[in-house]
Design an enzyme around this catalytic site. Structure first.
Site, PDB file in Angstrom:
ATOM      1  N   ASP A  90       0.874  -1.166   0.000  1.00 36.88           N
ATOM      2  CA  ASP A  90       0.000   0.000   0.000  1.00 36.88           C
ATOM      3  C   ASP A  90       0.917   1.223   0.000  1.00 36.88           C
ATOM      4  O   ASP A  90       2.090   1.106   0.320  1.00 36.88           O
ATOM      5  CB  ASP A  90      -0.843  -0.066   1.280  1.00 36.88           C
ATOM      6  CG  ASP A  90      -1.706   1.159   1.440  1.00 36.88           C
ATOM      7  OD1 ASP A  90      -2.262   1.600   0.437  1.00 36.88           O
ATOM      8  OD2 ASP A  90      -1.818   1.666   2.568  1.00 36.88           O
ATOM      9  N   THR A 113      -0.131   4.883   1.169  1.00 34.01           N
ATOM     10  CA  THR A 113      -0.366   5.815   2.266  1.00 34.01           C
ATOM     11  C   THR A 113      -0.156   5.147   3.612  1.00 34.01           C
ATOM     12  O   THR A 113      -0.813   4.164   3.908  1.00 34.01           O
ATOM     13  CB  THR A 113      -1.815   6.328   2.173  1.00 34.01           C
ATOM     14  OG1 THR A 113      -2.060   6.676   0.825  1.00 34.01           O
ATOM     15  CG2 THR A 113      -2.018   7.505   3.070  1.00 34.01           C
ATOM     16  N   LYS A 142      -4.403  28.192  -8.482  1.00 31.44           N
ATOM     17  CA  LYS A 142      -3.243  27.300  -8.371  1.00 31.44           C
ATOM     18  C   LYS A 142      -3.647  25.954  -8.946  1.00 31.44           C
ATOM     19  O   LYS A 142      -4.818  25.574  -8.899  1.00 31.44           O
ATOM     20  CB  LYS A 142      -2.784  27.171  -6.921  1.00 31.44           C
ATOM     21  CG  LYS A 142      -3.723  26.420  -6.016  1.00 31.44           C
ATOM     22  CD  LYS A 142      -3.079  26.147  -4.674  1.00 31.44           C
ATOM     23  CE  LYS A 142      -4.050  25.338  -3.827  1.00 31.44           C
ATOM     24  NZ  LYS A 142      -4.045  25.675  -2.445  1.00 31.44           N
ATOM     25  N   ARG A 173       5.527  17.209  -4.765  1.00 30.25           N
ATOM     26  CA  ARG A 173       4.271  17.441  -5.479  1.00 30.25           C
ATOM     27  C   ARG A 173       4.200  18.935  -5.795  1.00 30.25           C
ATOM     28  O   ARG A 173       4.231  19.751  -4.888  1.00 30.25           O
ATOM     29  CB  ARG A 173       3.102  17.021  -4.605  1.00 30.25           C
ATOM     30  CG  ARG A 173       3.146  15.544  -4.300  1.00 30.25           C
ATOM     31  CD  ARG A 173       2.509  15.208  -2.984  1.00 30.25           C
ATOM     32  NE  ARG A 173       1.053  15.254  -3.033  1.00 30.25           N
ATOM     33  CZ  ARG A 173       0.268  14.369  -2.469  1.00 30.25           C
ATOM     34  NH1 ARG A 173       0.789  13.363  -1.807  1.00 30.25           N
ATOM     35  NH2 ARG A 173      -1.029  14.471  -2.536  1.00 30.25           N
ATOM     36  N   THR A 217      -2.618   1.520  -4.536  1.00 33.00           N
ATOM     37  CA  THR A 217      -3.054   2.612  -3.665  1.00 33.00           C
ATOM     38  C   THR A 217      -4.407   3.140  -4.100  1.00 33.00           C
ATOM     39  O   THR A 217      -4.810   2.963  -5.241  1.00 33.00           O
ATOM     40  CB  THR A 217      -2.013   3.750  -3.676  1.00 33.00           C
ATOM     41  OG1 THR A 217      -2.530   4.861  -2.978  1.00 33.00           O
ATOM     42  CG2 THR A 217      -1.659   4.170  -5.087  1.00 33.00           C
ATOM     43  N   ARG A 255      -6.039   4.405  -7.418  1.00 40.61           N
ATOM     44  CA  ARG A 255      -7.503   4.393  -7.325  1.00 40.61           C
ATOM     45  C   ARG A 255      -8.049   2.974  -7.215  1.00 40.61           C
ATOM     46  O   ARG A 255      -9.028   2.619  -7.849  1.00 40.61           O
ATOM     47  CB  ARG A 255      -8.093   5.041  -8.583  1.00 40.61           C
ATOM     48  CG  ARG A 255      -7.928   6.531  -8.582  1.00 40.61           C
ATOM     49  CD  ARG A 255      -9.203   7.176  -8.104  1.00 40.61           C
ATOM     50  NE  ARG A 255      -9.063   8.596  -7.883  1.00 40.61           N
ATOM     51  CZ  ARG A 255      -8.798   9.114  -6.698  1.00 40.61           C
ATOM     52  NH1 ARG A 255      -8.609   8.352  -5.665  1.00 40.61           N
ATOM     53  NH2 ARG A 255      -8.727  10.410  -6.545  1.00 40.61           N
ATOM     54  N   ASP A 283      -1.386  -0.865   5.975  1.00 38.69           N
ATOM     55  CA  ASP A 283      -1.554  -0.395   7.353  1.00 38.69           C
ATOM     56  C   ASP A 283      -2.983  -0.029   7.706  1.00 38.69           C
ATOM     57  O   ASP A 283      -3.274   0.295   8.841  1.00 38.69           O
ATOM     58  CB  ASP A 283      -0.676   0.841   7.588  1.00 38.69           C
ATOM     59  CG  ASP A 283      -1.255   2.057   6.891  1.00 38.69           C
ATOM     60  OD1 ASP A 283      -1.282   3.137   7.491  1.00 38.69           O
ATOM     61  OD2 ASP A 283      -1.697   1.926   5.742  1.00 38.69           O
ATOM     62  N   ASN A 321      -8.511  -0.679   4.771  1.00 34.54           N
ATOM     63  CA  ASN A 321      -8.734  -0.966   3.352  1.00 34.54           C
ATOM     64  C   ASN A 321      -7.727  -1.979   2.796  1.00 34.54           C
ATOM     65  O   ASN A 321      -7.867  -2.457   1.689  1.00 34.54           O
ATOM     66  CB  ASN A 321      -8.643   0.329   2.545  1.00 34.54           C
ATOM     67  CG  ASN A 321      -7.291   0.989   2.677  1.00 34.54           C
ATOM     68  OD1 ASN A 321      -6.784   1.154   3.778  1.00 34.54           O
ATOM     69  ND2 ASN A 321      -6.687   1.324   1.572  1.00 34.54           N
ATOM     70  N   ASP A 322      -6.692  -2.301   3.570  1.00 36.43           N
ATOM     71  CA  ASP A 322      -5.698  -3.281   3.100  1.00 36.43           C
ATOM     72  C   ASP A 322      -5.968  -4.691   3.623  1.00 36.43           C
ATOM     73  O   ASP A 322      -5.253  -5.626   3.271  1.00 36.43           O
ATOM     74  CB  ASP A 322      -4.287  -2.869   3.556  1.00 36.43           C
ATOM     75  CG  ASP A 322      -3.926  -1.487   3.075  1.00 36.43           C
ATOM     76  OD1 ASP A 322      -4.186  -1.193   1.903  1.00 36.43           O
ATOM     77  OD2 ASP A 322      -3.396  -0.689   3.867  1.00 36.43           O
TER      78      ASP A 322
END
Length: 1139
Positions: free
Chosen positions: A491, A493, A659, A688, A769, A851, A877, A880-881
């Site tokens: 994963d 995040t 921006k 980023r 992810t 996604r 972690d 969702n994993d």
């Protein structure tokens, strides 16, 4: 169901914020705000529905409502630019149509097994009992299923089944050989250990479930309510999570985890919005905005919910967390005051979409809220997205099971051959059975005992390793699997990143400020604000300084810094929330925005207040400056930019600030020669990037824009395109480029070196992810998942099979690139070209899937396992994993900031990603090597005694008589050889530093050559040679002392085994030396206590006995020593070259 024309809402996972466009402040006063907010959704629905009916338009609209899940519209800009008349027209006929269709649907509901529901407020008990209980259950067994399931799991192993049959055969008198206990005890021991372990694991799961189920929540209690109760807080009662039912009204506080799927009715925020954290559901950490049902938000207090006559319709439960179709119907208006006139048509229907929903397992991030339970227990999105854990079996266990079948065949053939050589005399089939039982030691039950004890030792070593503290082994049957991993699915995040954003760079064309020079920015800003306020006294024009300096042709540095910092402090969707202890929390749907606002605060410009119409900032000198928010153009994944029009309250100057991503902003800003190059530089560092630009507007220009925008906003067809066109033509032209920001998503400690080591160890790494493509690509670069200058191939928004085929063909010819693919395209490839896609993807050096839903992650893990037959490890972690972790051969969970769900569901729990190197390259490698060596040695130990039995029987007229009986047989597998053989679990071929320095050593293991048919047959030949040599030499050397054959051959056998263990050891350990010496002593002492086997003690201690046994042992063991020496010279193992 077909009549409900609301399917537009579920049209795509992206259509949640369909109705949001900029706020039209010109015509809305503050006091109208809440009414506006309340009435906005029904008409929005009406306009969708009319669009939906016109087939062609529906297709066209699909494009411009498609916002991505985390581009949440936040507290601003969420009302429609609609003419009031247009509102009214749409809303009147709609409700009637709606409710009639509901009625007809309800009448049909009884006939079908439809799981959709219409739940009134304060539902009757009978209706509530129809829905599943809100219980968390992760247990594998209950009281009734425990024994059958555990026995099934054990006896599906060929090993155990074979021993059960052998043990049962001892109850038949004709087949009885020796003590029954020698056959039953080992099996009983193995089963009781396994059952104890399973029972304990399940008990711990039960405790965790109970804890989750007993968490208390406050429920509004209608039974206590009466109209005469004094005003204030309504009656609530505390209810455990497991007792919540569909239709309950739950009061939620800040940081409370949601127990079930709820419709959000009211929030403590007057705007009727609240934020939730969904990282345990979809892995995204930015806060999501949720909107309360307007009709309920308008009520003056929570207690009025108890008197509302309303009902909620919800579609059948599905997995998709981005889609929800429902309606909120008020059947009769709320009790009126004397002077009130009912203005509302009854019944009124409002649409409900995913943004009115609070899913179970998310956390309320701020404020408090009241929710209405619509789905409980197994019907919640969180439960539907997790798969049930299967019992995992290691590959080593399966390989040994296969070998056991071969050994069984060998035993059967051997028995038949011996009976055939005897000419099938007498009751030969009983003799076959007796031989089978005599040779049963070929398949040693002690192998299971030894391996299980070995696994316990490995688990203990892993958990007590000081370099990877707090690592927990939850599934102790899998440590060997850690030594054979070939695919690692991670994963992003919270696993690779810490999920903490920090602004690292500000580039302004001629000058760049790095992280260490931000105090210079603060200084320049203080100078600029100091200067502007002084001039302001004279001229009352605080923003003019920059403009006047610009017109002079040279702008000094501080003025440029002032412009860019001020723009960054204004152009965002962040709201400051003041906590009880005086601290400030910034709320936003994007962590990048929070990082930038925190940065502007650190250099001296602080955001102090924000609502839908006004932003207030505090300057370095402590003065407050205020700006009116005129328009907001929210960030969407299509536009990739966010704009805001503000008016300085002091000077009245109107400025458009924008921006966005460099790809779109490069076309909008004025010509420059540095933007593209600097963006590329920052991207290479894994930052980023966001480009900041502005444009000053005169009052006339803004009024003209406003007028055009309003005209576009009331069009019925092509409204969104028209509005976008107006913005791009009138505002997004020739913007003044102010600067470029670089925000870093902090990586976990040592992620880069860990990934590099794992890649060198031959492990292919995939990153799965739920995040955006751009973000994921950034992290892939900064973690060095993608090597320098490697081509990154992005595949996104594939719609047709032709597009998918083209992409696959391209990838086939470019296997050295890194593939970045989004969930939609991934699903398309898996649906249409499953085998081809996996075939190509598994050959690529790195794959990043963005996604991804939780179930997609699990599907990818299963596919790789099935297609490659290789071992797959998944690490994550968040909640969702969990599905992915359970679908892998080995699941590793990281104890995250947001709870321990992944860690509890995993086979191994670690505290950070970098601990994976030690876990795989050291512990995994050792566990697999040791278990393979141990297994083969235990098989050898059983084979050699069976070969001796076969030689003995064939010399004595093929009689099925046991060579060794009773205690000798029991002692052979336990006291006389157990300790030295088991001490092999402490062996190691290289030390820890070398194993981590040369990860290539790990690559060798994944080929599985340590335990293969080749090594198995080598041990088989060794056993046949040694067994035959010992038996025949005993008979040759002791032909006169025939009665002593048992003591002679058995002594030679024990010594031979001790020498063999010594030959197998690579690195000696103190326990190994002790076990050898103590075992020898135990054997020597036991000779005196076993007179029935060692009848003539004087003979045993005579020199003749000693030298003859020495000769036998030399003949059986020395050839192997010679072979080992030769091999170490001719073809040394890779590890020995490093020593």
């Amino acid at each position: 169901m077909s009549e409900i024309a609301l399917n537009t809402f579920g049209r795509s996972r992206k259509s949640r914020r369909a109705g949001y466009t900029p706020l039209h402040n010109g015509e809305l006063g503050d006091e109208e705000d809440s009414e506006m907010h309340a009435s906005v959704r029904a008409p929005a629905a009406a306009s969708y529905i009319s669009a939906n009916r016109k087939g062609k338009r529906r297709e066209r609209d699909r494009g411009h409502y498609a916002d991505d899940p985390e581009e949440e519209v936040t507290l601003l800009g969420d009302a429609l630019h609609e003419d009031d008349d247009a509102f009214r027209d749409g809303v009147h006929e709609e409700p009637r149509r709606e409710t009639s269709s509901q009625r007809s649907m309800l009448s049909r509901k009884g006939k079908s097994s439809d799981k959709s529901r219409t739940v009134p407020f304060r539902p009757p008990e009978k209706l509530q009992s129809k829905f599943p209980p809100n219980v968390v259950r992760n247990q594998k067994y209950n009281v009734f299923t425990f024994l059958p399931l555990v026995f099934y799991e054990q006896f599906k192993f060929f090993f155990n089944l074979y021993f059960l049959l052998v043990a049962l055969s001892q109850f038949v008198p004709a087949l009885k050989i020796g003590f029954i206990v020698t056959y039953v005890a080992p099996l009983a021991f193995v089963l009781s250990v396994t059952m104890g372990k399973e029972a304990y694991d399940d008990y711990k799961r039960n405790l965790r479930d109970r804890e989750a189920n007993s968490q208390k929540y406050l429920v509004l209690d209608p039974t206590e309510y009466s109209a005469s109760t004094p005003e204030g807080i309504p009656h609530t009662r505390s209810v455990p999570s497991s007792a919540l039912r569909v239709g309950d009204l739950i009061v939620l506080e800040k940081n409370q985890r949601l127990p079930a799927d709820l419709v959000l009715l009211r929030t403590s925020d007057s705007s009727g919005t609240c934020f939730i954290r969904t990282d345990q559901l979809d892995g995204e950490t930015d806060w999501k905005l949720r909107v309360a049902v307007p009709a309920c938000q308008k009520l003056s207090s929570d207690r009025e919910l108890l008197t509302v006559d309303a009902e909620i319709y919800a579609d059948a439960p599905i997995k998709d967390i981005h889609t929800f179709i429902g309606t909120f119907t008020i059947n009769s208006p709320a009790p009126l005051l004397e002077d009130d006139v009912p203005m509302v048509q009854v019944p009124t229907v409002e649409p409900l979409t995913a943004e009115n929903m609070l899913w179970a397992n998310t956390v309320l991030a701020a404020g408090s809220a009241v929710g209405f339970v619509v789905y409980t227990g197994a019907e919640t999105r969180a439960v539907m997205n997790t798969s049930h854990p299967e019992t995992k079996v290691g590959l080593l266990d399966l390989e040994i099971n296969r070998l056991a079948k071969i050994l069984c065949a060998v035993t059967f053939v051997l028995s038949l051959v011996l009976v055939a050589l005897n000419g099938f005399r007498g009751p030969w089939y009983i003799y076959v059975f007796r031989f089978l039982i005599l040779f049963s030691s070929i398949i040693p039950i002690s192998l299971r005992v030894n391996l299980d004890m070995g696994k316990t030792v490995y688990a203990h070593q892993i958990m007590n390793d000081s370099e990877i503290p707090d690592t927990i082994v939850r599934t102790s049957t899998l440590p060997e699997e850690l030594g054979r991993i070939e695919y690692l699915l991670s994963d992003k995040t919270g696993t690779l990143t810490q999920n903490e954003m920090e602004m690292k760079k500000l580039h302004m064309g001629t000058v760049s400020y790095g992280f260490d020079s931000m105090d210079e920015v603060a200084h320049q800003l203080a100078v600029a604000f100091g200067a502007s306020s002084e001039q302001g006294h004279g001229r009352q024009n605080s923003l003019a300084t920059g403009a006047q300096l610009a017109t002079r042709g040279r702008r000094d540095m501080s003025s440029r810094v002032h412009d860019v910092v001020l723009s960054l402090a204004l152009c965002h969707n962040v709201t400051p929330v003041y906590n009880d202890d005086g601290t400030v929390t910034y709320q936003a749907s994007s962590p990048d925005e929070v990082a930038i606002v925190k940065w502007t605060e650190s250099v001296g410009l602080r955001l102090t207040f924000r609502d839908r119409t006004r932003i207030e900032l505090q300057t370095p000198s402590g003065a407050r400056i205020s700006f009116e928010v005129l328009d907001i153009f929210p960030f969407t994944s299509e536009s990739k930019r966010m704009g805001i029009v503000v008016r300085d309250s002091q000077t009245g100057e109107v400025t458009f600030l924008q921006k966005g991503a460099d790809v779109v902003m490069a076309k909008i800003v004025q010509r420059n020669d540095w933007l593209e190059e600097e963006c590329a530089n920052m991207a290479r560092e894994g930052l980023r990037t966001l480009v900041m630009a502005r444009r000053r507007l005169s009052e006339q220009a803004y009024a003209h824009f406003k007028e055009q925008h309003h005209i576009a906003s009331i069009k019925l067809e092509g409204r969104n395109e028209a509005m976008t066109t107006v913005v791009s033509e009138l505002l997004e032209r020739d913007l003044e480029l102010l600067g470029l920001t670089g925000v870093e998503d902090k990586l976990q400690d040592d992620v880069k070196s860990t990934l590099e080591l794992l890649r060198n160890a031959g492990i292919k790494i995939w990153m799965l992810t739920g995040d955006k493509i751009e973000t994921a690509t950034c992290i892939a670069i900064s973690t060095k998942l993608v090597s320098r200058n490697q081509y990154i191939h992005q595949v996104a928004k594939l719609k047709t099979s032709d597009e998918a085929r083209d992409q696959l063909e391209f990838l086939q010819n470019k296997l050295d690139c890194c593939l970045v693919i989004d969930g939609e395209s991934l699903q398309l490839c898996l649906n249409l070209f499953k085998n081809e896609f996996i075939e190509i993807a598994t050959k690529l050096s790195a794959v990043v899937a963005c996604r991804c839903s939780p179930t997609q992650k699990a599907d990818v893990a299963r596919l790789i396992r099935k297609h490659t037959k290789k071992r797959v490890c998944c690490i994550g972690d968040g909640g969702n994993d969990v599905s992915m972790i359970q679908a892998a051969d080995v699941g590793v969970g990281i104890v995250g900031k947001e709870g321990k769900q992944a860690s509890l569901a995993a086979d191994f729990s670690v505290t950070q990603f970098s601990h994976l190197t030690k876990l795989l390259l050291w512990h995994g490698r050792n566990s697999y090597r040791r278990s393979a060596k141990l297994a083969q040695f235990v098989i050898h130990r059983g084979l050699i005694i069976s070969v001796m039995q076969a030689v003995f029987s064939s010399i004595f007229y093929f009689a099925p008589i046991a060579l060794y009986q009773g205690w000798l047989l029991v002692g052979y597998a336990t006291a006389y050889t157990m300790a030295p053989v088991f001490s092999l679990v402490l062996d190691r071929d290289v030390n820890e530093d070398l194993a981590l320095l040369y990860p290539e050593l790990y690559k060798e293991l994944t080929k599985g050559r340590i335990l293969s048919y080749k090594t198995f047959f080598m041990w088989l030949m060794i056993s046949v040679y040694q067994g035959a040599a010992i038996m025949l030499m005993s008979l040759v050397l002791f032909e006169t002392e025939f009665l002593n054959i048992v003591s002679i051959s058995f002594t030679a056998l024990i010594l031979n085994e001790l020498i063999m263990v010594a030959l197998e050891i690579t690195t000696w350990h103190v326990y190994m030396v002790l076990s050898e010496i103590i075992t020898l002593l135990i054997y020597a002492i036991s000779i005196a206590f076993l007179p029935e086997f060692f009848a003539d003690l004087s003979f045993v201690i005579s020199t003749r006995f000693v030298w003859k046994v020495a000769v036998i042992v030399a003949i059986s063991a020395s050839p192997l020593y010679v072979i080992k020496l030769v091999r170490s010279r001719v073809a040394p193992a890779a590890s020995s070259k490093l020593l």
